[in-house]
Design an enzyme around this catalytic site. Structure first.
Site, mmCIF file in Angstrom:
data_model
loop_
_atom_site.group_PDB
_atom_site.id
_atom_site.type_symbol
_atom_site.label_atom_id
_atom_site.label_comp_id
_atom_site.label_asym_id
_atom_site.label_seq_id
_atom_site.Cartn_x
_atom_site.Cartn_y
_atom_site.Cartn_z
ATOM 1 C CE LYS A 124 -88.103 -48.210 48.561
ATOM 2 N NZ LYS A 124 -89.031 -48.713 47.508
ATOM 3 C CB SER A 206 -88.745 -45.928 44.901
ATOM 4 O OG SER A 206 -89.433 -47.043 45.472
ATOM 5 C CB SER A 230 -90.206 -49.560 43.594
ATOM 6 O OG SER A 230 -90.700 -48.319 43.162
#
Length: 559
Positions: A124, A206, A230
């Site tokens: 990420k 996310s 997330s």
């Protein structure tokens, strides 16, 4: 942070059953020989290939890590900005092929370092990687483009030391969904990502790109981060296994922060075995993150938790008041999973509600804690001050708000992506008694009278919830979750409008969450693995055809 949403995204998918892959062990031979691919069975399908299968092929010399990197890069090229334009990956590592070649040479000379030797992993884009190798770390924001981090994030360094290849940076909800009310999966740098299971579907967030990339084999697996939902939410809607570790099991050093009390980093993968292998590598103490000093002295090998018989004798509880928040399809699938668990020897205590269910559901303490942590406690300013260079000149949250306003054409893009109200709310907070009261209340609600209260009252090994409504109690308590695929919305589910992504549609995946107390990952992994092996739900629906990359190892080996 992922907002709590009762209705998640949908998928338009071909209803194609694929064969369950036989999961090999993680033992290795030290000898390494290159042999003709023609003398061996077909290469593993990169859509579903396990880390163990890839490692086995590397050890047998059927292909190299260079081959793997070439294949994964080609797969990213096919679907990321072309074809369905999933926008799962912001950038790839220009050093990946050179690193793969070095790891191939090392394998020939001395054997693999670990289960992850030569295995490409996506990270990420809030997880720092060495600037010198050519990738940025920006949380998806142009405000941090070109910034120079002082070192790898601790988790990235541990992956690198284990021989993993850091293949690229995955797109995300910008600032881990903490900028404002913006569709999941959008960042200024990466654009609007979308689901691989339904055209223009909401990928959740996310850790959106991590979920998309792992789901369709753009890498062997991915790392995500979670403040509240997330990891587990995009894992759920991308038909994946996700492990949200206890806060303090994995270091947050070098990870762009939201909250020191809730942030954690964990794996997102196609199987429990793969997620366990990655967690084993990245867990551990780090003097730069004092929360990790509270973890047990010995980090277990989580692959030893892969026990298909772990459900026998287990006591699992259902906080039924939370389940009532969901639609009938998810509730029916969840109830059916309880019968599967009973058939495998588990005792299901239903209901096993939290002592404080109503109070927890009504609480808004988390908002105050996160806003204050981001601005003044963990302090995004502290993270930025630790960077060696910031070309845009931003120094604090006020600067970020101003940057977005000045660069609205890149960051505050109409009609869907204009909001930064979360930033503005956080800028107006201070560390005061109300913050400390909210923090104490969260621990009481989430742990003492929440998860721990239910585990103790009903003598349970773990709690079960549909993943879509499971994230907040463990988030405010700092406790772990393991999510596995549970089911799919019916093929007859209508497509919702794309605004800009679709909230629902046919064959939308959703997950089953196993919740426990602090540092109970080993037990949760055992239970989740046993359920996974009993159901193999992930294999029942594939991504929609255009979202499945066609490049396979056979297209690159020997070429």
């Amino acid at each position: 942070m992922a907002p709590l949403k009762i209705s998640r995204i949908g998928w338009l998918s071909c209803l194609t059953l694929i064969l369950a892959l036989v999961l090999a062990g993680y033992g290795y031979k030290q000898e390494f020989t290159r042999t003709s691919a023609a003398a061996h069975p077909p290469f593993p399908d990169l859509y579903e290939a396990s880390i163990a299968e890839l490692q086995d092929g590397l050890q047998k010399g059927l292909f190299t890590s260079v081959d793997l990197v070439k294949a994964y890069l080609a797969r990213i090229e096919e679907v990321n900005l072309q074809g369905p334009t999933l926008r799962a990956v912001i950038e790839t590592n220009p050093s990946a092929l050179a690193q793969a070649a070095a790891l191939d040479r090392e394998r020939k000379k001395s054997g693999p370092r670990s289960a992850l030797h030569g295995i490409p992993i996506l990270l990420k884009d809030n997880i720092a990687t060495l600037h010198s190798e050519g990738m940025n770390t920006t949380a998806g924001s142009f405000a941090l483009l070109g910034s120079v981090v002082p070192r790898d994030a601790h988790v990235a360094a541990k992956l690198r030391a284990a021989g993993a290849i850091l293949l690229g940076k995955a797109n995300l909800s910008e600032w881990a969904n903490f900028r404002g009310i913006v569709p999941s999966g959008f960042s200024g740098r990466g654009g609007q990502s979308s689901s691989a299971y339904v055209p223009l579907g909401d990928p959740s967030g996310s850790s959106s790109g991590s979920g998309i990339g792992a789901a369709i084999g753009l890498a062997a697996a991915a790392l995500g981060s979670e403040t509240d939902g997330s990891i587990v939410s995009p894992s759920s809607v991308n038909n994946l296994v996700g492990i949200k570790p206890t806060v303090g099991l994995t270091s947050r050093d070098g990870v762009i922060p939201i909250s020191e009390h809730q942030d954690t980093v964990g794996p997102m993968a196609r199987s429990v075995a793969d997620a366990a292998a990655i967690l084993t590598i990245i867990a551990g103490r780090d003097p730069r993150d004092n929360f990790t000093l509270a973890q047990p002295a010995h980090v277990p090998d989580y692959t030893q938790a892969l026990n298909a018989g772990a459900l026998r004798g287990a006591r699992l509880g259902v906080p039924r008041k939370f389940v009532a928040l969901l639609d009938d399809v998810r509730v029916a699938a969840f109830n059916a999973s309880l019968e599967t668990l009973r058939a495998r020897g588990a005792t299901i205590v239903d209901p096993a509600d939290f002592p404080d269910s109503e109070e927890l559901l009504a609480s808004n303490n988390e908002t105050l804690v996160l806003n204050t942590d981001f601005k003044a406690s963990v302090d995004v300013e502290k993270y930025i001050s630790g960077l060696l260079e910031v070309p845009t000149g931003v120094k604090n949250l006020a600067d970020l708000i101003a940057f977005n306003t000045v660069h609205a054409e890149e960051e505050l893009v109409p009609p869907f992506w204009t909001d930064q109200s979360q930033f503005i709310a956080a800028e107006n907070t201070t560390v005061d008694q109300a913050f400390f009261d909210a923090l104490a209340a969260d621990k009481d609600l989430g742990a003492t009278r929440g998860i721990d209260g239910a585990l103790s009252a009903f003598d349970l090994d773990a709690l079960l919830l549909p993943t879509d409504i499971a994230s907040t109690p463990p988030a405010i308590a700092g406790f772990p979750i393991v999510t596995v695929p549970l089911g799919f919305l019916p093929a007859s589910t209508p497509l919702s409008p794309a605004q800009p992504t679709r909230e629902s549609g046919p064959n939308m995946p959703f997950g089953l969450a196993f919740l426990g107390t602090a540092f109970s990952e080993f037990k949760l992994i055992s239970l989740a693995f046993a359920y996974e092996q009993a159901t193999h739900t992930r294999l029942k629906v594939r991504a929609f055809p255009a979202a499945i990359p066609k490049t396979q190892l056979g297209d690159v080996v020997g070429k």
